[in-house]
Design a protein around this motif. Structure first.
Motif, short mmCIF file in Angstrom:
data_model
loop_
_atom_site.label_atom_id
_atom_site.label_comp_id
_atom_site.label_asym_id
_atom_site.label_seq_id
_atom_site.Cartn_x
_atom_site.Cartn_y
_atom_site.Cartn_z
N GLU A 243 0.88 -1.45 0.13
CA GLU A 243 -0.01 -0.03 -0.06
C GLU A 243 0.94 1.27 0.11
N ASP A 244 0.35 2.40 -0.57
CA ASP A 244 1.11 3.40 -0.40
C ASP A 244 1.29 4.19 0.82
N LYS A 245 2.24 4.71 1.09
CA LYS A 245 2.77 5.37 2.58
C LYS A 245 2.05 6.43 2.53
#
Length: 245
Positions: A243-245
């Motif tokens: 997942e994107d941070k």
């Protein structure tokens, strides 16, 4: 399952966890070894690794033409651009994934394909409905890898083991006489040469006489074991994108 030998109903019934695409090149390998050396060796390793793997594998047809313009001065050599090569590999993988075989190992036999395969596998994994990794057999044979060359001891040894009829033993002395010791022409850490004809008279790098069939058997065992381990990891790995941070 050899896809080329199967019917569509055989393919439909397959429970394979992973697929293999052997990838080679059609290019000169000196006066003693065939233009198809990189295809023959990739196929041999792919088949041996499949036999070692404790699971079902779909073995796709080989891709026989790769990135090989560096051998263009030697007749019979075929090549495509990097863009064409990457597109062909990507679309082949996409068709496998369409049928549910969405974890793919690209078994490579040609050094000129290495960078493009790493790049296209990353593109497939990031943007397509598949997970792909490249595996180059001569990078998985331990200390032998330092002798790779071209048409030299490793490729000649593996051919002598898996396909001895494809080695012209009467030309080994000629191959050795016209060979260079190393790949390229180096200055200040830079390879000044772009084409193999700049540094080898007959296309050979390394001494093919140092590659006997016994060494070829050892090479095949090492590469097959490494491939089987990779297949197990690819079949079971969590490949969900982070997942994107």
């Amino acid at each position: 399952m050899q896809l080329s030998d199967a019917t569509w109903t055989d393919a439909d019934a397959s429970d394979a966890d992973v697929a293999i695409v052997p990838i080679g090149s059609t290019e000169q390998h000196g006066p003693h070894a065939p233009l198809g050396t990189d295809v023959f060796t990739a196929e041999a390793v792919a088949e041996a690794g499949t036999e070692e793997y404790n699971g079902e594998v779909v073995l796709a047809p080989s891709i026989p033409v790769g990135i090989a313009e560096e051998h263009r001065q030697f007749p019979g050599t075929l090549w495509v651009s990097e863009d064409t090569f990457r597109s062909y590999v990507r679309e082949t993988v996409s068709s496998l994934a369409y049928h549910g075989w969405d974890r793919i190992v690209l078994v490579n036999g040609h050094g000129g394909n290495v960078d493009a395969l790493r790049e296209v596998a990353a593109t497939i994994t990031r943007h397509d409905d598949a997970y792909a990794v490249p595996f180059t057999w001569f990078e998985a044979v331990g200390e032998h890898g330092s002798d790779m060359g071209h048409g030299g001891p490793l490729e000649t040894a593996l051919l002598r083991h898996v396909s001895p009829e494809h080695v012209d033993e009467g030309r080994i002395a000629e191959a050795r006489a016209g060979a260079s010791e190393d790949w390229g022409e180096w200055q200040s850490g830079v390879n000044l040469a772009y084409d193999s004809a700049e540094f080898t008279d007959n296309g050979v790098v390394g001494d093919p006489g140092e590659g006997d069939a016994d060494r070829g058997e050892e090479l095949l065992d090492l590469a097959a074991d490494a491939l089987a381990d990779l297949l197990e990891t690819v079949a079971t790995r969590n490949v969900e994108p982070p997942e994107d941070k």
